[in-house]
Design an enzyme around this catalytic site. Structure first.
Site, PDB file in Angstrom:
ATOM      1  CD  GLU A 110      80.074 -92.468 -11.840  1.00  0.00           C
ATOM      2  OE1 GLU A 110      80.158 -93.594 -12.367  1.00  0.00           O
ATOM      3  OE2 GLU A 110      80.748 -91.485 -12.202  1.00  0.00           O
ATOM      4  CG  HIS A 129      84.461 -87.256 -13.179  1.00  0.00           C
ATOM      5  ND1 HIS A 129      83.487 -87.040 -14.108  1.00  0.00           N
ATOM      6  CD2 HIS A 129      84.363 -88.569 -12.836  1.00  0.00           C
ATOM      7  CE1 HIS A 129      82.836 -88.178 -14.333  1.00  0.00           C
ATOM      8  NE2 HIS A 129      83.331 -89.125 -13.557  1.00  0.00           N
ATOM      9  CG  HIS A 185      86.477 -88.063 -17.002  1.00  0.00           C
ATOM     10  ND1 HIS A 185      87.460 -88.991 -17.206  1.00  0.00           N
ATOM     11  CD2 HIS A 185      85.535 -88.706 -16.275  1.00  0.00           C
ATOM     12  CE1 HIS A 185      87.122 -90.130 -16.626  1.00  0.00           C
ATOM     13  NE2 HIS A 185      85.950 -89.981 -16.060  1.00  0.00           N
ATOM     14  CG  HIS A 229      89.716 -97.462 -16.535  1.00  0.00           C
ATOM     15  ND1 HIS A 229      90.844 -96.687 -16.660  1.00  0.00           N
ATOM     16  CD2 HIS A 229      88.852 -96.724 -15.807  1.00  0.00           C
ATOM     17  CE1 HIS A 229      90.664 -95.538 -16.021  1.00  0.00           C
ATOM     18  NE2 HIS A 229      89.464 -95.545 -15.491  1.00  0.00           N
ATOM     19  CG  ASP A 237      80.008 -91.338 -15.055  1.00  0.00           C
ATOM     20  OD1 ASP A 237      79.897 -92.575 -15.036  1.00  0.00           O
ATOM     21  OD2 ASP A 237      81.073 -90.737 -14.782  1.00  0.00           O
ATOM     22  NE  ARG A 256      82.857 -96.668 -10.488  1.00  0.00           N
ATOM     23  CZ  ARG A 256      83.574 -97.637 -11.029  1.00  0.00           C
ATOM     24  NH1 ARG A 256      84.535 -98.236 -10.333  1.00  0.00           N
ATOM     25  NH2 ARG A 256      83.363 -98.039 -12.266  1.00  0.00           N
ATOM     26  CE1 TYR A 295      85.761-100.411  -7.575  1.00  0.00           C
ATOM     27  CE2 TYR A 295      87.081 -98.879  -6.283  1.00  0.00           C
ATOM     28  CZ  TYR A 295      86.055 -99.118  -7.187  1.00  0.00           C
ATOM     29  OH  TYR A 295      85.337 -98.060  -7.680  1.00  0.00           O
ATOM     30  CG  ASP A 308      80.959 -96.436 -14.576  1.00  0.00           C
ATOM     31  OD1 ASP A 308      80.151 -95.632 -15.070  1.00  0.00           O
ATOM     32  OD2 ASP A 308      82.054 -96.094 -14.084  1.00  0.00           O
ATOM     33  CG  ASP A 321      85.642 -97.696 -47.296  1.00  0.00           C
ATOM     34  OD1 ASP A 321      85.477 -98.544 -46.379  1.00  0.00           O
ATOM     35  OD2 ASP A 321      85.119 -97.814 -48.417  1.00  0.00           O
TER      36      ASP A 321
HETATM   37  N1  GLY Z   1      82.588 -93.773 -16.201  1.00  0.00           N
HETATM   38  C1  GLY Z   1      83.724 -92.998 -16.053  1.00  0.00           C
HETATM   39  C2  GLY Z   1      83.882 -92.530 -14.674  1.00  0.00           C
HETATM   40  O1  GLY Z   1      83.143 -92.963 -13.811  1.00  0.00           O
HETATM   41  O2  GLY Z   1      84.660 -91.689 -14.389  1.00  0.00           O
HETATM   42 MN    MN Z   2      82.424 -91.008 -13.223  1.00  0.00          MN
HETATM   43 MN    MN Z   3      81.227 -93.883 -14.212  1.00  0.00          MN
END
Ligand code: GLY
Ligand code: MN
Ligand code: MN
Length: 437
Positions: free
Chosen positions: A403, A350, A357, A239, A267, A401, A384, A256, A36
């Site tokens: 970002e 994206h 996204h 992921h 992000d 990465r 990578y 990330d 619940d």
């Molecule tokens: N954190 C999701 C992406 O980088 O697309």
């Molecule tokens: Mn992203």
């Molecule tokens: Mn990301």
């Protein structure tokens, strides 16, 4: 513009695209996590974009016409339930606070729709998103059709309202951008906090806790997506979210993570050495990804197509991978045969907004779409390198990465996440600690 007039203006803009139709936009259902206990509630992004209303069990009905009518169906006030679960607006309170023309109890939705849909040619709703809503919508249409002998006609077309809303959401207004700047600043602060905290021997989840602490401390309501805190080889799992390994001296850490502030996502990815100093191979790969990102960001300009940043990043990465002797052949061959995919297998970004996204198509009439001011996107190249016989050992398990979140401006772009350090010098300076006495 007050917030009420902002949402009203969005509803009017949508109404103008409905012809003589009606749009129905429900918010998200509450979902049980176990027995619940519910997951923390998150409203539907389309519904929120049009209303600013965050309670569950709510539906917006927009009736197009010379004077479009916005009707909210929501939970009634319930003093007893409010003792347990807190304040609810109730229809009258919601109508006043959010500027709807009408508001009614959610229990009256089905009966009301049979009236509202009479003589309306088209019904717009999130077609196919939820089978229960598909069935419910068809039942309304059938109920109107059953009254044919009284002279009413039922809608003959069901259309996906998201196609219209996606286009609207793609270009952010000033209010949205101010929220996105705030989300970006909080997330950048969280990444700085993590960089100052990390040292060998900690676990990934302890670093995750620092990120979440900073998000919440600064008023962000939630992470925008599950944070990735990936030490060493885990950085090569795109992921990775288990976040339970121990951070070791000599490895890189890829984080990330971004928060959601008042519905808007940020992000950010940063990659840095667990011990505060890049090894030579780590630095080489890092500088390459950083150069690819700089080239991609430079390509975020109005009039460029969506894939210009991706192509710019690929050109730099392809040449860099050849220079590092990780790939052979000419740059054009590497690009042509997509040989880089062994080390760079995702795209460079994206759309970003209410969803991480975010809504919006990437192509229009078969072509990558043109960037225009107000579009908001991520720029996130990576590299990578998994262990392999033909790869020098110094490169094994290096996953990088970088970002950032950017908004297209009239001149080029604005980087929303620039407070998160990313040059080698900035990172090493932030991580430098006084030697133990
Ligand atoms: N954190 C999701 C992406 O980088 O697309
Ligand atoms: Mn992203
Ligand atoms: Mn990301």
């Amino acid at each position: 513009m007050t917030e009420i007039s902002l949402y009203r203006e969005r509803r009017e803009r949508l109404a103008r695209r409905l012809g003589r139709g009606v749009a129905v936009v429900p918010t998200a259902p509450e979902r049980l996590r176990n027995r619940d206990t519910a997951y923390p509630y998150r409203y539907d992004s389309y519904f929120y974009y049009l209303t600013g209303f965050t309670e569950p069990e709510a539906v917006l009905v927009l009736v197009a016409g010379d004077a479009p009518r916005s009707i909210l169906f929501c939970r009634e006030k319930d003093p007893e339930k409010e003792v347990w679960d807190g304040f609810r607006y109730g229809p009258e309170g919601a109508r006043e606070a959010f500027g709807f023309e009408e508001a009614h109890a959610i229990g009256g939705l089905d009966a009301a729709m049979e009236e509202i849909l009479a003589d309306r040619p088209v019904l717009f709703y999130p077609l196919g998103q939820d089978p229960a809503w598909d069935a419910r919508v068809v039942s309304w249409v059938n109920a109107v059709r059953a009254k044919a002998r009284s002279g009413v006609t039922a809608p003959t077309e069901l259309k996906d309202v998201r196609a219209l809303l996606d286009e609207m959401r793609l270009v952010k207004d000033a209010h949205e951008l101010s929220l996105m700047r705030r989300a970006a600043r909080i997330s950048a602060a969280a990444h700085r906090r993590a960089m100052g905290f990390v040292r060998p021997g900690l676990s990934e989840y302890q670093v995750e806790a620092e990120l979440l602490h900073e998000f919440r401390r600064q008023g962000a309501q939630a992470p925008a997506y599950p944070p990735i805190v990936a030490g060493g080889a885990n950085a090569c799992v795109l992921h990775y979210v288990s976040n339970r390994a121990t951070l070791r001296d000599g490895e890189l850490l890829l984080i990330d993570a971004g928060c959601e502030f008042d519905g808007y996502a940020s992000d950010i990815t940063r990659t840095f050495p667990v011990n505060g100093r890049f090894s030579s191979a780590q630095r080489d790969v890092y500088q390459l990804v950083l150069a690819a990102q700089a080239a991609a960001i430079a390509a975020v300009q109005p009039g460029n197509r969506w894939d210009a940043p991706h192509r710019a990043a690929l050109e730099v990465l392809a040449q860099g991978l050849i220079d590092l002797r990780l790939l052979t052949g000419s740059r054009d061959e590497v690009l042509e045969k997509e040989a880089y995919r062994r080390f760079y297998m995702h795209r460079t970004g994206h759309w970003l907004g209410l969803d991480v996204h975010d809504a919006g198509s990437y192509k229009q009439d078969g072509e990558w779409r043109l960037l225009v001011p107000g579009m908001t996107l991520t720029v996130e190249p990576g590299c990578y390198i998994r262990p392999a016989e033909d790869v020098p050992q110094a490169f094994w398990n290096i996953g990088v990465r970088i970002e950032d979140d950017v908004v297209v401006t009239a001149e080029g772009c604005e980087v929303l996440t620039q407070d998160a350090p990313k040059s080698v010098a900035e990172i090493e300076a932030l991580m430098a600690r006084p030697a133990a006495a």
